[in-house]
Design an enzyme around this catalytic site. Structure first.
Site, PDB file in Angstrom:
ATOM      1  N   GLU A   1       0.820  -1.201   0.000  1.00 53.44           N
ATOM      2  CA  GLU A   1       0.000   0.000   0.000  1.00 53.44           C
ATOM      3  C   GLU A   1       0.860   1.260   0.000  1.00 53.44           C
ATOM      4  OE1 GLU A   1      -4.121  -1.400   1.861  1.00 53.44           O
ATOM      5  OE2 GLU A   1      -2.558  -1.173   3.347  1.00 53.44           O
TER       6      GLU A   1
ATOM      7  N   CYS B   1       3.447   8.305   1.472  1.00 49.99           N
ATOM      8  CA  CYS B   1       3.919   7.296   2.422  1.00 49.99           C
ATOM      9  C   CYS B   1       4.157   6.009   1.622  1.00 49.99           C
ATOM     10  CB  CYS B   1       2.838   7.107   3.485  1.00 49.99           C
ATOM     11  SG  CYS B   1       3.248   5.906   4.732  1.00 49.99           S
TER      12      CYS B   1
ATOM     13  N   CYS C   1       6.221  -7.514   7.054  1.00 48.81           N
ATOM     14  CA  CYS C   1       7.361  -7.054   7.857  1.00 48.81           C
ATOM     15  C   CYS C   1       7.701  -8.130   8.871  1.00 48.81           C
ATOM     16  CB  CYS C   1       7.032  -5.753   8.584  1.00 48.81           C
ATOM     17  SG  CYS C   1       8.434  -5.101   9.520  1.00 48.81           S
TER      18      CYS C   1
ATOM     19  N   CYS D   1       6.033  -5.867  15.400  1.00 49.94           N
ATOM     20  CA  CYS D   1       5.685  -5.028  16.550  1.00 49.94           C
ATOM     21  C   CYS D   1       4.247  -5.354  16.984  1.00 49.94           C
ATOM     22  CB  CYS D   1       5.794  -3.552  16.190  1.00 49.94           C
ATOM     23  SG  CYS D   1       7.458  -3.104  15.684  1.00 49.94           S
TER      24      CYS D   1
ATOM     25  N   CYS E   1       1.166  -3.338  15.359  1.00 52.50           N
ATOM     26  CA  CYS E   1       1.194  -3.017  13.925  1.00 52.50           C
ATOM     27  C   CYS E   1       0.578  -4.129  13.089  1.00 52.50           C
ATOM     28  CB  CYS E   1       2.640  -2.773  13.495  1.00 52.50           C
ATOM     29  SG  CYS E   1       2.809  -2.514  11.714  1.00 52.50           S
TER      30      CYS E   1
ATOM     31  N   CYS F   1      -1.658   5.215   9.971  1.00 45.09           N
ATOM     32  CA  CYS F   1      -0.430   4.519  10.381  1.00 45.09           C
ATOM     33  C   CYS F   1      -0.759   3.153  10.965  1.00 45.09           C
ATOM     34  CB  CYS F   1       0.296   5.274  11.480  1.00 45.09           C
ATOM     35  SG  CYS F   1       0.871   6.866  11.004  1.00 45.09           S
TER      36      CYS F   1
END
Ligand code: SAH
Ligand code: SF4
Length: 387
Positions: free
Chosen positions: A96, A109, A116, A120, A123, A343
């Site tokens: 994205e 962004c 990933c 975390c 996230c 975010c």
């Protein structure tokens, strides 16, 4: 039968790499700069249209090079005009890219990885696991496509003035592809952004922070999220490998080369997790050690995170107490949350992903007067639709 050599996708080559490519095919170095301008400044993908290249070169290029971008799976605009694209990077993976228009700037962004590996706790990209690193051309293509797709809109506030590597993925764990992409963002023959307007955000991959300071010292944002090792080990598992002291020392080293005289610390506000008064005091201690600005990010929830956003009073208390102590503290505005573009909400829409195999590379744009919808295949885009 011999298999033909794969075509080089020119979109991912920095200008020095384009020069090397030109040398390989017997062309002079200035051709590289011409190519970069056509590709990145004018957004042209067809060699035939690169009219100031020698005809012989234009004829030679299709046999050795291509300009390929990921296909567009979806294109959504939020009520606040934040725009989010889902791009198909093949084999069921999608990434994205988000455009955030503001009064005096437009920020793109950009994603660096499909998924990933850092995982975390707060996230949703991390929760989806790691698929693969994006290639340099796939990183640059996000900017290339966004420029082109935004360019079709009539108003002048659709210009990308800033890039933040804050989309999906940990950019410093894809260093080899990140750096040529950053060089193109900065190069005057390509996107010509200043080093202050390109930000790499990292969860704290210490050795690559040092390398970045030497290879391409752009603005740096560090995802702090916790002011002590016990909590940070839990929220950002990479902390076990590069604990806070190492991370903060790396920030100090980076500052010697950074385009700004502070590091931005990002701090996601999680109710009853990292938003206590004790954490404020610890943050003040950190800020005494490292020149920084603190950017508080109200947590953007996603299903099954099991975490809550700190309430507004708590966030205000952080801002007040930290500001009183002389720490420049801002709160990030939540943008585009009605299209899951905020975010940490970037995960690649699963419903969209299941459609990838049947999807055609068709793009939807409005014409100059924003009156009618034009549908076209990107590789066959009419010249009038290119910038
Ligand atoms: N991997 C890099 C860059 C991508 S994340 C990094 O972690 O820095 C961009 C920012 O969004 C990071 O500060 C990240 O911690 C934050 N973020 C992740 N999930 C979030 C969520 N659910 N709500 C608010 N911010 C989040
Ligand atoms: Fe990866 Fe950044 Fe998400 Fe952590 S916050 S899982 S490093 S994308």
């Amino acid at each position: 039968m011999m298999t033909p050599a794969p075509l080089t996708n020119l979109l991912g080559l920095s200008v020095p790499q384009l020069e090397a490519f030109c040398a390989d095919i017997g062309e002079k170095p200035f051709r590289a700069r011409q190519l970069a301008r056509w590709l990145h400044k004018n957004g042209v993908s067809s060699f035939e249209e690169m009219t100031d290249l020698a005809k012989s070169l234009r004829e030679k290029l299709p046999a050795v090079a291509c300009v390929n971008t990921p296909g567009i799976v979806s294109d959504k605009t939020a009520q606040d005009f934040t725009r989010k694209w889902l791009f198909d990077v093949g084999q069921g993976n999608a990434v994205e890219t988000v455009f955030i228009p503001e009064t005096n700037r437009g920020t793109l962004c950009v994603s660096s990885q499909a998924g990933c590996a850092v995982n975390c706790r707060f996230c949703s990209t991390g929760k989806q696991g790691f698929a693969r690193n994006l290639k340099a051309d796939e990183i640059v293509a996000q900017l290339w496509l966004a420029n082109r797709l935004l360019g079709a809109e009539p108003s002048g506030d659709r210009i990308i003035s800033n890039v933040v590597m804050m989309g999906m993925g940990e950019p410093l764990l894809n260093y080899e592809n990140l750096v040529p992409a950053l060089h193109l963002m900065l190069d005057d023959h390509a996107y010509g952004l200043s080093r202050r307007r390109v930000t790499v955000s990292t969860s704290g991959v210490v050795p690559f922070m040092d390398r970045l300071s030497q290879d391409c010292p752009v603005a740096l944002a560090v995802s702090l999220h916790a002011p002590n090792d016990t909590l940070r080990d839990d929220l950002v598992p990479l902390n076990k490998k590069y604990p806070l002291k190492d991370l903060l020392d790396a920030c100090l080293r980076y500052l010697k080369y950074a385009p700004r005289d502070f590091i931005t610390f990002e701090y996601v506000m999680l109710q009853n997790v990292n938003d206590g008064d004790k954490h404020i005091e610890e943050l003040i201690g950190i800020a005494k050690h490292v020149p920084c600005k603190l950017n508080l990010i109200p947590f953007n929830p996603f299903p099954e995170s099991g975490l809550l956003r700190s309430n507004n009073d708590r966030i205000a208390r952080f801002v007040n107490r930290l500001s009183e102590a002389g720490v420049v503290t801002t709160v990030r505005k939540t943008r585009g949350d009605d299209i899951d573009a905020a975010c940490g909400q970037l995960a690649g829409d699963v419903k969209d992903r299941t459609r990838l195999s049947s999807r055609q590379p068709v793009n939807v744009q409005t014409d100059e007067k924003n009156e009618k919808i034009i549908q076209f295949n990107l590789s066959l885009a009419p010249k009038s639709a290119q910038r």
